[in-house]
Design an enzyme around this catalytic site. Structure first.
Site, PDB file in Angstrom:
ATOM      1  N   TRP A  21       0.828  -1.221   0.000  1.00 13.75           N
ATOM      2  CA  TRP A  21       0.000   0.000   0.000  1.00 13.75           C
ATOM      3  C   TRP A  21       0.852   1.258   0.000  1.00 13.75           C
ATOM      4  CZ3 TRP A  21      -4.892   1.946  -0.078  1.00 13.75           C
ATOM      5  CH2 TRP A  21      -5.096   3.206   0.488  1.00 13.75           C
ATOM      6  N   ASN A  23       0.138   5.627   0.508  1.00  8.53           N
ATOM      7  CA  ASN A  23      -0.639   6.879   0.451  1.00  8.53           C
ATOM      8  C   ASN A  23       0.313   8.073   0.447  1.00  8.53           C
ATOM      9  OD1 ASN A  23      -1.047   5.772   3.337  1.00  8.53           O
ATOM     10  ND2 ASN A  23      -1.801   7.829   3.667  1.00  8.53           N
ATOM     11  N   ASP A  24       0.155   9.039   1.284  1.00  9.48           N
ATOM     12  CA  ASP A  24       0.811  10.347   1.120  1.00  9.48           C
ATOM     13  C   ASP A  24       2.315  10.307   0.788  1.00  9.48           C
ATOM     14  OD1 ASP A  24      -1.567  10.660   2.436  1.00  9.48           O
ATOM     15  OD2 ASP A  24      -0.731  11.608   4.195  1.00  9.48           O
ATOM     16  N   GLN A  40       3.970   7.093   2.699  1.00 13.28           N
ATOM     17  CA  GLN A  40       3.192   6.244   3.601  1.00 13.28           C
ATOM     18  C   GLN A  40       3.060   4.865   2.959  1.00 13.28           C
ATOM     19  OE1 GLN A  40       1.161   7.336   6.831  1.00 13.28           O
ATOM     20  NE2 GLN A  40       3.285   7.927   6.568  1.00 13.28           N
ATOM     21  N   SER A  82       2.443  10.666   8.387  1.00 10.43           N
ATOM     22  CA  SER A  82       3.057  11.631   7.455  1.00 10.43           C
ATOM     23  C   SER A  82       3.946  12.658   8.143  1.00 10.43           C
ATOM     24  CB  SER A  82       1.970  12.332   6.649  1.00 10.43           C
ATOM     25  OG  SER A  82       1.510  11.429   5.680  1.00 10.43           O
ATOM     26  N   ARG A 147      -1.454  16.234  13.510  1.00  8.16           N
ATOM     27  CA  ARG A 147      -0.481  15.462  12.740  1.00  8.16           C
ATOM     28  C   ARG A 147       0.067  16.176  11.498  1.00  8.16           C
ATOM     29  NH1 ARG A 147      -5.505  12.472  12.096  1.00  8.16           N
ATOM     30  NH2 ARG A 147      -6.296  12.548   9.973  1.00  8.16           N
ATOM     31  N   ASP A 148       0.985  15.462  10.843  1.00  9.93           N
ATOM     32  CA  ASP A 148       1.548  15.817   9.531  1.00  9.93           C
ATOM     33  C   ASP A 148       2.421  17.077   9.566  1.00  9.93           C
ATOM     34  OD1 ASP A 148      -0.091  13.689   8.891  1.00  9.93           O
ATOM     35  OD2 ASP A 148      -1.658  14.925   7.975  1.00  9.93           O
ATOM     36  N   GLU A 199      -5.433  18.132   6.807  1.00 13.22           N
ATOM     37  CA  GLU A 199      -4.301  17.220   6.917  1.00 13.22           C
ATOM     38  C   GLU A 199      -3.158  17.765   6.059  1.00 13.22           C
ATOM     39  OE1 GLU A 199      -6.235  12.908   7.616  1.00 13.22           O
ATOM     40  OE2 GLU A 199      -6.390  13.547   5.558  1.00 13.22           O
TER      41      GLU A 199
HETATM   42  C1  FRU Z   1      -3.618  11.846   4.866  1.00  8.28           C
HETATM   43  C2  FRU Z   1      -3.385  11.056   6.147  1.00  8.28           C
HETATM   44  C3  FRU Z   1      -2.505  11.856   7.093  1.00  8.28           C
HETATM   45  C4  FRU Z   1      -1.901  10.794   7.945  1.00  8.28           C
HETATM   46  C5  FRU Z   1      -1.697   9.674   6.959  1.00  8.28           C
HETATM   47  C6  FRU Z   1      -1.826   8.305   7.534  1.00  8.28           C
HETATM   48  O1  FRU Z   1      -3.913  11.072   3.757  1.00  8.28           O
HETATM   49  O2  FRU Z   1      -4.619  10.726   6.738  1.00  8.28           O
HETATM   50  O3  FRU Z   1      -3.218  12.839   7.807  1.00  8.28           O
HETATM   51  O4  FRU Z   1      -0.696  11.203   8.551  1.00  8.28           O
HETATM   52  O5  FRU Z   1      -2.660   9.859   5.944  1.00  8.28           O
HETATM   53  O6  FRU Z   1      -1.495   7.344   6.601  1.00  8.28           O
END
Ligand code: FRU
Length: 485
Positions: A21, A23-24, A40, A82, A147-148, A199
């Site tokens: 997987w 993501n960010d 991610q 993130s 976060r982030d 985010e």
């Molecule tokens: C955004 C998010 C961030 C978080 C991450 C977790 O897509 O939700 O806020 O840090 O993905 O995977």
């Protein structure tokens, strides 16, 4: 390194994980002529219900990526969510051990729902990492979504600045050593789109095009709901930042969007670019939380957008953030085809390139309208699967229709509605830059004033490109197609 894996839907010029997987994008950092991309990553699953790590890849040209070993593994403080990386050339953190500049990663750890900010460092240019012994460096002050972090050096105040998302707004901190942080201010109450939580914020400075003495600060904040597509999107604000607080130049109710397609989220910029004060390059996650877990890919899921370079330009008395593809075409293009200048009228559908095109490619077209109400380009394969990009001159609207683009029924939200964005063109002229990869289409209109990014899943590559008009004639002033190697 070129991508050699050839499973179905795997992009060729967009980054996707080998397996698992994604993501960010996280920790985008330029160092010694290479662009590093952390992300991610869940290595052993293809949905988000697993344990998040930071994956790692690098590229010399922003198109072809080399996969590197996983950079950050979770520890007792939680999963690695993130965050960002800075190169601490002054060794302000005192964590440098050799000759190489120390890389400092600052990111969220999510410990069964408790979100705090942690630090890790690398003394070998980002290849191996140590989690700091005194994490967290920013403890949770009692905020659920906290976060982030994104960190940058602020020259005027001579401090590191951190911006992070806290519920429906952002919080700003500063520090002298990247380890101890002071809370400075908040921005966001009643500002922009508030339909979802915020985010992955970012904050950077750019000159305004054509007015080199005018500098503006841009804040990006992804918002989980309420975008033009009625879902997640990236909003931006333009204003001032003095090292303490951000002030929005626009009315709080104005919503500005980085990309009005369905699939652009968690956009973040590179740190340590040599000319970072004048140049900002971003990458976003090319996906949408509404259906991200259901995409019809096999042993991997999730990919990034094409890296984009930002600029600030005036449009109708307002400053807008423009984005164009950031790669240098000259270096990497396999084949260029010029399509001859010609007229298209409503009685004939012009086929720009039949059976010749090989994905991925970029199409650039400049048009002049003469009485037509609509112009469209259709990318189509032998199974009649197609994606349509069209401009409606009466409604001043740019649209992408992916309802017949290929696989769409894996999630009801995927092909629900056409993507559309308001776009007023002057002198009836329109310019489009369209990048098509195996499973995506990115449309940059009017030199990046409007961007529409969409995933698509054609079961065979599109090999025909058609152009059409409705109710009148359109002149193709210039049209080129570049195929990537
Ligand atoms: C955004 C998010 C961030 C978080 C991450 C977790 O897509 O939700 O806020 O840090 O993905 O995977």
């Amino acid at each position: 390194m070129e991508n050699t894996i050839t499973d179905r839907f795997r992009p060729k010029i967009h980054f996707a994980p080998k397996t698992g997987w994604l993501n960010d994008p996280n920790g985008l950092v330029y160092y010694k002529s290479e662009y590093h991309l952390f992300y991610q990553h869940i290595p052993d699953r293809i949905d988000h219900n697993g344990i998040l790590h930071w994956g790692h890849a690098k590229s010399k040209d922003l198109l072809y990526w080399e996969h590197l070993p996983i950079a950050l593994y979770p520890d007792q403080n939680g999963d690695i969510w993130s965050g960002c990386i800075v190169v601490d050339k002054m060794n302000s953190c005192k964590l440098q051990s050799g000759k190489e500049n120390v890389f400092v990663a600052i990111f969220t750890q999510n410990n069964k729902g408790l979100q705090e900010q942690s630090l890790a460092f690398s003394n070998d240019g980002g290849m191996s990492w140590t989690l700091f012994a005194d994490n967290p460096i920013v403890a949770n002050p009692g905020i659920k979504d906290f976060r982030d972090p994104k960190v940058f050096w602020h020259k005027k105040s001579e401090r590191w600045i951190m911006i992070l998302a806290a519920g429906h707004l952002v919080r700003i901190y500063n520090s002298q050593n990247l380890l101890n942080w002071n809370f400075l201010s908040e921005f966001g109450e009643g500002e922009g789109c508030q339909k979802g939580i915020w985010e992955c914020p970012d904050l950077f400075k750019l000159n305004v095009y054509g007015q080199e003495s005018l500098e503006k600060w841009v804040m990006l904040a992804s918002v989980l709901d309420g975008s033009p597509m009625n879902g997640p999107g990236v909003q931006y604000f333009i204003g001032e930042f003095d090292g303490h607080s951000f002030v929005n130049d626009n009315h709080p109710e104005i919503n500005l969007w980085l990309d009005q397609g369905s699939d652009c989220y968690a956009a973040t910029t590179f740190s340590n670019l040599p000319d970072r004060d004048q140049r900002q390059i971003c990458i976003a996650w090319m996906n949408n939380w509404k259906y991200a877990n259901d995409l019809p890919t096999e042993n991997w899921r999730g990919m990034m957008t094409i890296p984009r370079e930002f600029s600030l330009k005036y449009k109708a008395d307002k400053i807008n953030l423009f984005s164009i593809p950031a790669y240098k075409r000259k270096k990497i293009i396999n084949k260029k085809t010029e399509i001859e200048k010609q007229k298209i009228s409503s009685s004939n559908i012009l086929c720009l390139l039949k059976h010749k095109i090989i994905t991925p490619f970029e199409l650039k077209i400049n048009l002049k309208n003469n009485m037509a109400t609509e112009f469209g380009i259709i990318f189509k394969n032998a199974l009649s699967e197609c994606v349509i990009v069209k401009y409606n001159y009466n409604e001043s609207n740019l649209l992408i229709d992916r309802s017949k683009s290929g696989l769409t029924d894996f999630n009801l939200d995927f092909a629900k509605k056409e993507n559309s964005a308001p776009l007023v063109v002057s002198n009836k002229e329109l310019s489009l830059n369209i990048i098509v990869d195996v499973s995506s289409i990115e449309v940059f209109a009017e030199n990046g004033q409007i961007v529409l990014t969409n995933l698509i899943f054609p079961t065979k590559p599109y090999d025909n490109i058609y152009a059409y008009t409705l109710d009148g004639e359109i002149k193709i002033i210039q049209c080129s197609i570049w195929e990537f190697s």
